[in-house]
Design an enzyme around this catalytic site. Sequence first.
Site, short mmCIF file in Angstrom:
data_model
loop_
_atom_site.label_atom_id
_atom_site.label_comp_id
_atom_site.label_asym_id
_atom_site.label_seq_id
_atom_site.Cartn_x
_atom_site.Cartn_y
_atom_site.Cartn_z
N SER A 106 42.99 37.87 11.22
CA SER A 106 42.58 39.19 10.77
C SER A 106 43.17 39.48 9.39
O SER A 106 42.93 38.73 8.45
CB SER A 106 42.99 40.23 11.82
OG SER A 106 42.32 41.45 11.62
N ASP A 114 32.70 40.16 17.28
CA ASP A 114 33.93 40.78 16.77
C ASP A 114 33.66 42.26 16.49
O ASP A 114 32.81 42.60 15.68
CB ASP A 114 34.37 40.06 15.49
CG ASP A 114 35.77 40.42 15.05
OD1 ASP A 114 36.16 41.60 15.22
OD2 ASP A 114 36.49 39.55 14.52
N HIS A 148 37.36 40.19 18.74
CA HIS A 148 38.40 40.10 17.71
C HIS A 148 39.66 39.48 18.32
O HIS A 148 40.67 40.14 18.55
CB HIS A 148 38.69 41.49 17.15
CG HIS A 148 39.48 41.46 15.87
ND1 HIS A 148 39.00 40.91 14.70
CD2 HIS A 148 40.73 41.92 15.57
CE1 HIS A 148 39.91 41.02 13.74
NE2 HIS A 148 40.97 41.63 14.23
#
Length: 242
Positions: free
Chosen positions: A124, A180, A213
């Site tokens: 991320s 995601d 995610h």
Amino acid sequence: MARAPFVVPALKKHTATVIMAHGLGDSGAGWMGLAQNWRRRGMFEEVAFIFPNAPMIPITVNFGMTMPGWYDISKLGRDLDFEEILRTQDEPGILRSRDYFNTLIKEQMDQGIKPSRIVLGGFSQGGAISLYSGVTNKEKLGGVFGLSCYLPLSDRVMNQIPENWPNKKTPFFLGHGTVDEVVQYEFGRLSSKLMKDIGLENVQFNTYPDLGHSADPQEIEDLEKFLQQTIPPEGDGQSAGL
């Protein structure tokens, strides 16, 4: 001020280093299990793993709440397009974290680790900074990876690339889940395309169906193979410079 990184030292002679940066709101400890799993399986024994900790900063999208972050985020969500993300970036924060990652790389070099034996990556936000730091780095790194992320400042990244572009041929590994909900899959795909369009010659973009995610076992296995290729044991006859 960020806390000192967590470090998992090499078991044998230290010949390579992986720097793995966490995402927003997490800490270096959140990814230490990755190295511990490889340790249990007798892998990467010459590799030291460094898990840096982001500083505590206010995050606009979370109502100004202070949390570990590599840079501020003012907008997030499914309805954003990539151009809007680029328009609202925290450039000073991104550059500050880039400089910190470069400090970590220099510390390893000062210990005698060749830059070609250093892999920089993350998840991320940590992956985003790693991609930017890798593309613009003045040292020729062994490899760069980014999971569930995108290339920040991609609209101006060319201005930051050193003249001889040391990492033009460096392997880049990107992995992204198709569902995601935080960093859109399309942002990862577009970043991969842009990286190739500006001239990077070794960009691998892996798609993981039905993954949100997070990382899943297949992605970690693919990352494992990437590390085996980019920082093989020096004792197996392969040159560290290749």
